[in-house]
Design a protein around this motif. Sequence first.
Motif, PDB file in Angstrom:
ATOM      1  N   GLN A 135       0.801  -1.229   0.000  1.00  0.00           N
ATOM      2  CA  GLN A 135       0.000   0.000   0.000  1.00  0.00           C
ATOM      3  C   GLN A 135       0.830   1.274   0.000  1.00  0.00           C
ATOM      4  N   ASP A 136       2.100   1.177   0.440  1.00  0.00           N
ATOM      5  CA  ASP A 136       2.986   2.347   0.445  1.00  0.00           C
ATOM      6  C   ASP A 136       4.325   1.938  -0.138  1.00  0.00           C
ATOM      7  N   ALA A 137       5.039   2.925  -0.688  1.00  0.00           N
ATOM      8  CA  ALA A 137       6.376   2.642  -1.202  1.00  0.00           C
ATOM      9  C   ALA A 137       7.296   2.200  -0.067  1.00  0.00           C
ATOM     10  N   MET A 138       8.139   1.211  -0.333  1.00  0.00           N
ATOM     11  CA  MET A 138       9.147   0.785   0.639  1.00  0.00           C
ATOM     12  C   MET A 138      10.351   1.719   0.509  1.00  0.00           C
ATOM     13  N   VAL A 175       8.894   1.627  -4.521  1.00  0.00           N
ATOM     14  CA  VAL A 175      10.133   1.810  -3.756  1.00  0.00           C
ATOM     15  C   VAL A 175      10.629   3.245  -3.927  1.00  0.00           C
ATOM     16  N   THR A 176      11.242   3.783  -2.878  1.00  0.00           N
ATOM     17  CA  THR A 176      12.030   5.009  -2.986  1.00  0.00           C
ATOM     18  C   THR A 176      13.416   4.652  -2.462  1.00  0.00           C
ATOM     19  N   VAL A 177      14.447   4.955  -3.227  1.00  0.00           N
ATOM     20  CA  VAL A 177      15.777   4.424  -2.944  1.00  0.00           C
ATOM     21  C   VAL A 177      16.773   5.564  -2.775  1.00  0.00           C
ATOM     22  N   GLN A 178      17.651   5.442  -1.770  1.00  0.00           N
ATOM     23  CA  GLN A 178      18.722   6.440  -1.655  1.00  0.00           C
ATOM     24  C   GLN A 178      20.029   5.838  -1.153  1.00  0.00           C
ATOM     25  N   ASP A 179      21.121   6.385  -1.677  1.00  0.00           N
ATOM     26  CA  ASP A 179      22.456   6.047  -1.185  1.00  0.00           C
ATOM     27  C   ASP A 179      22.706   6.858   0.080  1.00  0.00           C
TER      28      ASP A 179
END
Length: 311
Positions: free
Chosen positions: A98-101, A141-145
């Motif tokens: 239901q929400d971005a990981m 997904v939202t991804v960050q270094d």
Amino acid sequence: MPEIRSASLPEEFKRGMHVVITGSGSALPDPVRGGASQAVIVDGVVLLFDCGRMVTENLLKAGVNPATVSALFFTHHHFDHIGSYGYFVISSWIAGRQDAMQVYGPQGTVAMSDGAIHGAHESDVGFVRAMTSKVLPDVPVTVQDIEPGVIYEDHGITVTCAETEHYSAESGKKSLAYRVTSKYGSVYVSGDCTPTPDLIPLASGVDLLIHECAIPDPGMAETVSLGRGKRGHCAPTTLSEFGRDAGVKRILATHLPPFRANAATVAVSELYYGSVSLGPDVEDAFRKALASRFSGEVGLAHDAQVITIAG
Ligand SMILES: [Zn+2]
Ligand SMILES: [Zn+2]
């Protein structure tokens, strides 16, 4: 959009602080141990650390719907720690996430994620997008270094990380260890590394030290373990000393060799662990060595194991 089936958690995970071992094995295939990883659950908020083989299956064995994982933290990008990432993202998207990981990891995590999702799994992305009446329209997904420091502060949980030595000199790639703190207590996740004194502040006084213990002590078993003598992995006596020096309450060793494996499993591990089987005798020696310098509780992790820090 039609109602998405709500993700559920077992009642016991909705309050307190708990750990689920989502993989306790080494880098090589092992039918009873997945790639080393773990979930920390605080008042129903599920944080996952690494995503190797059998993560999804071990979450399910513990009764945790993978679509409830709200954040994923990578320690590093070796194949035993990222191997299920693409599968995890696509399968939990289809499962009605239901929400971005939120995904965090050392430098290169964004590129790794893009490669997995929009490279290896691009055809799956197209297929799932065609289901948009039932699932979220974009890959969730939202991804960050990230760099060492405080990474996450939400829901009364703080996640802090520090850089470790795991073949860093050879590869130039950073590997991270994490500390998770809540009002209930604290948990340390080592990733792969040889513990060094500069990591003691991050591990200091934690309720549970989850630490890799991938290699035997010298003389414990006749192996040709890759990287022996370099700052790559941790042996049980070293881990016992680190737990003592950091003043932790409990040590749980993970990233374990295939101690009780059948001949086929031993064969695929032979180049890594050597030609001498790491049998039950070596497993017993691991337990004794873990307790040799540390007076608190010690244990060897197993898949789908649940540890309650505070209920
Ligand atoms: Zn590993
Ligand atoms: Zn590694």
